[in-house]
Design an enzyme around this catalytic site. Structure first.
Site, PDB file in Angstrom:
ATOM      1  CG  HIS A 116      -1.932   1.221   1.141  1.00 32.33           C
ATOM      2  ND1 HIS A 116      -3.144   1.092   1.202  1.00 32.33           N
ATOM      3  CD2 HIS A 116      -1.656   2.518   1.162  1.00 32.33           C
ATOM      4  CE1 HIS A 116      -3.676   2.271   1.353  1.00 32.33           C
ATOM      5  NE2 HIS A 116      -2.801   3.058   1.054  1.00 32.33           N
ATOM      6  CG  HIS A 174      -0.504   7.278  -1.121  1.00 39.86           C
ATOM      7  ND1 HIS A 174      -2.062   7.281  -1.660  1.00 39.86           N
ATOM      8  CD2 HIS A 174      -0.931   6.502   0.241  1.00 39.86           C
ATOM      9  CE1 HIS A 174      -3.032   6.729  -0.804  1.00 39.86           C
ATOM     10  NE2 HIS A 174      -2.185   6.437   0.117  1.00 39.86           N
ATOM     11  CE  LYS A 181      -8.087   2.136  -0.669  1.00 43.55           C
ATOM     12  NZ  LYS A 181      -6.668   2.928  -0.169  1.00 43.55           N
ATOM     13  CG  HIS A 217      -9.497   4.892   3.409  1.00 41.05           C
ATOM     14  ND1 HIS A 217      -8.560   5.577   3.729  1.00 41.05           N
ATOM     15  CD2 HIS A 217     -10.397   4.988   4.672  1.00 41.05           C
ATOM     16  CE1 HIS A 217      -8.368   6.268   4.676  1.00 41.05           C
ATOM     17  NE2 HIS A 217      -9.866   6.177   5.335  1.00 41.05           N
ATOM     18  CG  HIS A 227      -4.623   2.414   6.024  1.00 43.67           C
ATOM     19  ND1 HIS A 227      -6.018   2.295   6.169  1.00 43.67           N
ATOM     20  CD2 HIS A 227      -4.633   2.827   4.638  1.00 43.67           C
ATOM     21  CE1 HIS A 227      -6.611   3.057   5.079  1.00 43.67           C
ATOM     22  NE2 HIS A 227      -5.776   3.443   4.190  1.00 43.67           N
ATOM     23  CG  ASP A 232      -1.608   4.892   4.070  1.00 42.08           C
ATOM     24  OD1 ASP A 232      -1.660   5.283   2.762  1.00 42.08           O
ATOM     25  OD2 ASP A 232      -2.418   5.211   4.665  1.00 42.08           O
TER      26      ASP A 232
HETATM   27  O1  DOR Z   1      -3.166   9.534   5.682  1.00 40.65           O
HETATM   28  C1  DOR Z   1      -3.558   9.282   4.788  1.00 40.65           C
HETATM   29  N1  DOR Z   1      -2.991   9.598   3.500  1.00 40.65           N
HETATM   30  N2  DOR Z   1      -4.686   8.554   4.489  1.00 40.65           N
HETATM   31  C2  DOR Z   1      -5.227   8.346   3.321  1.00 40.65           C
HETATM   32  O2  DOR Z   1      -6.084   7.378   3.206  1.00 40.65           O
HETATM   33  C3  DOR Z   1      -4.838   8.770   1.977  1.00 40.65           C
HETATM   34  C4  DOR Z   1      -3.401   8.981   2.288  1.00 40.65           C
HETATM   35  C5  DOR Z   1      -2.981  10.217   1.028  1.00 40.65           C
HETATM   36  O3  DOR Z   1      -3.169  10.071  -0.135  1.00 40.65           O
HETATM   37  O4  DOR Z   1      -2.188  11.151   1.485  1.00 40.65           O
HETATM   38 ZN    ZN Z   2      -3.157   5.246   1.715  1.00 38.66          ZN
END
Ligand code: DOR
Ligand code: ZN
Length: 349
Positions: free
Chosen positions: A18, A20, A104, A141, A179, A252
């Site tokens: 997971h 970003h 997702k 999520h 998460h 995450d």
């Molecule tokens: O803390 C987070 N940041 N939780 C999420 O679900 C999205 C993520 C983000 O894309 O910044």
């Molecule tokens: Zn995330």
């Protein structure tokens, strides 16, 4: 494990289930942190606009590969962002692409770039049925965005309102509750069949909610789902370290510019990619379970996703190193977890 083995830990190279990565110059800045540690990562589709089609996922994958420094190997495992307008036919195309590994589900407005998410999951049941047929996993999520629900209860309410019916209605659908943050989630996942799993972040293993308020408001400890109580954190530690295949690593790691976090309305997300595996090693060591890290980081995820384990290895050494106060991302900077502090384990070059 011998004393010598505790100063040095060699693992099959792990994957991040997971992550970003964002896009453009931020992508180029953060990608090497992940590629140094992990062979593959499940890449979140919450770009603006979101990655809702297989064609968009293919194009995003090409941008990720183009941003990879020469000589570095990394395989992005792409995901689609589910909307109430996603046609079931998109699922067949996604599966056939071979590059899309999951879909997702963001409840609408629950977090960063979730405005196009799902209001009523019942409207997506034909898509879930197609995913079950094509054996494409659903990543969630797991929080409700209902303002009447206390922000600390949003995960348990999601489990009760949405995940419980999904598990019942789609027994052949592989699902990942992403998460997880609560004892409730650990207990729920533990008692479901093997098609339902969960990822756990390093920050939820290391911190409880007091970290958001330690001596003042700490925006760099603000993420979603929020950090929870100490009893929840210890339940996560038990889940991660007890060898149960249903729990695996997903950082995450979520880069946001410093100015967007240190703001009157700060963004949710903690950046951990700069020290991801090392931070998990700290959490496992404190639990006396370093010998369980490899299964959590390198075995359980591939088993769930039906992918081979990686062939090469990474080595961590017990050498403390200083974390920079900030890291450049394009023309801005971000503040990583432990900024200005130290991490106890170091990746061996
Ligand atoms: O803390 C987070 N940041 N939780 C999420 O679900 C999205 C993520 C983000 O894309 O910044
Ligand atoms: Zn995330």
């Amino acid at each position: 494990m011998s004393a010598a083995a505790r100063d040095r830990l060699t693992l099959v190279r792990p994957d991040d289930w997971h992550l970003h990565l964002r896009d453009g110059d931020v992508l180029a800045s953060v990608l090497p942190d992940t590629a140094r540690r992990f062979a593959r990562a499940i890449v979140m589709p919450n770009l603006d606009p979101p990655v809702t089609t297989t064609a968009a996922a293919c194009a995003y994958r090409e941008r990720i590969l183009a941003a990879l420094p020469a000589g570095m190997a990394f395989e992005p495992l792409m995901t689609l962002y589910l909307t109430e307008a996603t046609p079931p036919a998109e699922i067949a195309e996604a599966k056939a692409s071979g590059i899309v590994h999951a879909v997702k589900y963001y409840p609408a407005a629950v977090t960063t770039n979730a405005t196009h998410g799902v209001i009523d999951p019942a409207r997506c049941y034909s898509v879930f049925a197609a995913m079950e047929r094509h054996d494409l996993p659903l990543l969630m999520h797991g929080e409700v965005s209902d303002p009447a629900v206390d922000v600390f209860d949003r995960e348990s309410t999601f489990i009760e309102r949405h995940l419980t019916p999904l598990v019942r209605e789609f027994p052949g659908l592989r699902m990942v509750l992403e998460h997880i943050t609560t004892r409730t989630a650990v207990e729920f996942i533990s008692q479901t069949p093997s098609n339902v799993a969960a990822t756990i972040t390093a920050h939820h293993l290391l911190l409880n909610r007091s970290a958001m308020f330690a001596g003042g408001l700490r925006p760099h400890h603000y993420c979603l789902p929020l950090l929870k109580r100490e009893a929840d954190r210890t339940a996560l530690i038990t889940a991660a370290t007890n060898g149960n295949q249903k729990f695996f690593l997903g950082t995450d790691s979520a880069p946001h510019p410093r100015r967007a976090k240190e703001s009157a309305c700060g963004c949710a997300g903690i950046y951990t990619a700069h020290a991801a595996l090392e931070l998990y090693a700290e959490a496992f060591e404190r639990a006396g379970a370093l010998d369980r890290l490899e299964a959590f980081a390198s075995f359980h995820g591939p088993a769930f996703y039906g992918l081979p384990r990686n062939h090469d290895h990474v080595t961590l050494v017990k050498v403390s190193w200083p974390v920079p106060a900030e890291i450049g991302i394009g023309t801005e900077t971000l503040v990583p977890l432990r900024a200005g502090g130290a991490v106890a384990w170091k990746l061996s070059p």
